[in-house]
Design an enzyme around this catalytic site. Structure first.
Site, short mmCIF file in Angstrom:
data_model
loop_
_atom_site.label_atom_id
_atom_site.label_comp_id
_atom_site.label_asym_id
_atom_site.label_seq_id
_atom_site.Cartn_x
_atom_site.Cartn_y
_atom_site.Cartn_z
CB THR A 55 -17.39 -35.97 13.36
OG1 THR A 55 -17.28 -34.70 12.71
CG2 THR A 55 -18.07 -36.95 12.41
CG PHE A 110 -16.89 -41.34 13.03
CD1 PHE A 110 -16.60 -41.20 11.68
CD2 PHE A 110 -16.40 -40.39 13.91
CE1 PHE A 110 -15.85 -40.13 11.21
CE2 PHE A 110 -15.64 -39.31 13.45
CZ PHE A 110 -15.38 -39.18 12.10
#
Length: 361
Positions: free
Chosen positions: A261, A263
């Protein structure tokens, strides 16, 4: 020399190295305090966190690493040294999508080190608001996953917010099934964020086909709920298991082994060039044939790599779209600056969301 004598000699050398390392860390901390003093005395704007400076340092750390520690490990050690020295100058407040134990908190600690105050907020909107108002120094928000794609709500908030993207973080995501049960057979329902359920769908189908799947606001919230029900489980990370005192019923249940992921770090100021940067843009154009092709053409002509493009419906008119773009380079680079001028001639609006260092390990 006996083996015991050899071990004693090695331990003595390690003790001597530890003493030297400790002295050097203390000396570095003294220099950090001196930097703060000089800034204060000279009336220099006290930006104690300099994303481009820290990215440059960490890049050098990785480049000169000769092992046996992996680059990721040696960079992590230096991040913590920088974090504790930075805290001597000015403790920082970092907001994240909470509650405690989320992957977003893990990303914030990976990026800033543990010598910051991390504050859990219940919505991404609140992270944006509190950074903009000055209640937080920086915020960390998820923007995309390697298997499930972009988090649309994060992109939408950039449309009207004045905050700047100051950095990015890439975090390998390992999902675990946590609960109070003794085994998988005792699990009747599973709580998780919708993205986590999607990222583990094949494993869940194979191992917990009879369990009810219940989406919640975050994996940390899932862990909290699972801690209240003996027959429930949660999909979450290591930190959630510790915080909510849950057993690990199954480890690394994500379907993709490289599940990652991305960010974004958001703040209020622009970031200077680091030498290895990325720029994020928001672009709108009139709805006409070939409009997107004309937007992309200046990048191709000037040799600028466009690493991501996402379209979102514009709220002003039916079938009008906003494009979010990530391109290589910093807005102060001459080639990119000239490319953006050409882009502005074709687009209805070009908003620079931020130029910032690319993620370091």
């Amino acid at each position: 020399m006996s083996d015991e004598d050899k071990l004693q000699l090695l331990r003595s050398r390690i003790d001597a190295l530890d003493e030297k390392i400790q002295g050097l860390i203390s000396e570095r901390a003294v220099q950090a305090l001196e930097v703060a003093r000089v800034k204060h005395a000279g009336g220099i704007e006290a930006n104690y966190y300099r994303p481009e400076r820290e990215a440059e340092i960490l890049g050098k750390v990785a480049a000169r690493n000769q092992g046996p520690l992996a680059n990721e490990e040696i960079v992590r050690l230096f991040r913590e040294i920088m974090s504790v020295c930075r805290a001597l100058e000015q403790p920082m407040k970092i907001g994240f999508l909470g509650p405690d134990g989320t992957f977003t908190q893990a990303a914030a600690l990976k990026h800033f080190g543990r010598s910051v105050q991390t504050l859990p907020l219940m919505t991404i909107d609140q992270v944006f608001h509190d950074v903009d108002s000055g209640a937080l120094d920086y915020g960390v928000v998820p923007v995309e996953n390697s298997t499930e794609g972009v988090i649309s709500h994060t992109l939408d908030l950039f449309i009207n917010s004045p905050v700047k993207i100051c950095g990015e973080i890439e975090l390998r995501i390992h999902h675990h099934l946590l609960g109070l049960a003794e085994s998988l057979r005792g699990v009747k329902r599973i709580y998780a964020h919708q993205q986590a359920l999607a990222q583990c769908r094949l494993w869940l189908a194979a191992h917990t086909a009879g369990a009810e799947l219940l989406p919640v606001s975050s994996n940390a919230e899932a862990a909290r709920l699972a801690g209240q029900e003996p027959t429930a489980a949660a999909i979450a990370g290591d930190s959630a298991a510790d915080i909510y005192q849950l057993k690990v019923l199954a480890s690394n249940i994500e379907d993709e082994v490289n599940n990652t992921t991305r960010f974004l770090v958001i703040g209020r100021q622009d970031t200077a060039p680091s030498g290895n940067d990325k720029t994020s843009l928001l672009v709108t154009t009139r709805n006409r044939p070939g409009a997107l092709s004309r937007l992309l053409e200046p990048f191709a002509r000037n040799g600028i790599s466009l690493t991501r493009i996402e379209s979102r419906p514009a709220r002003q008119g039916t079938w009008d779209y906003i494009f979010f773009m990530d391109v290589d380079g910093h807005v102060k680079d001459q080639t990119l600056r000239e490319t953006l001028k050409e882009l502005e001639a074709e687009a209805s609006l070009v908003k620079i969301l931020g130029s910032y260092p690319k993620a370091v390990l």
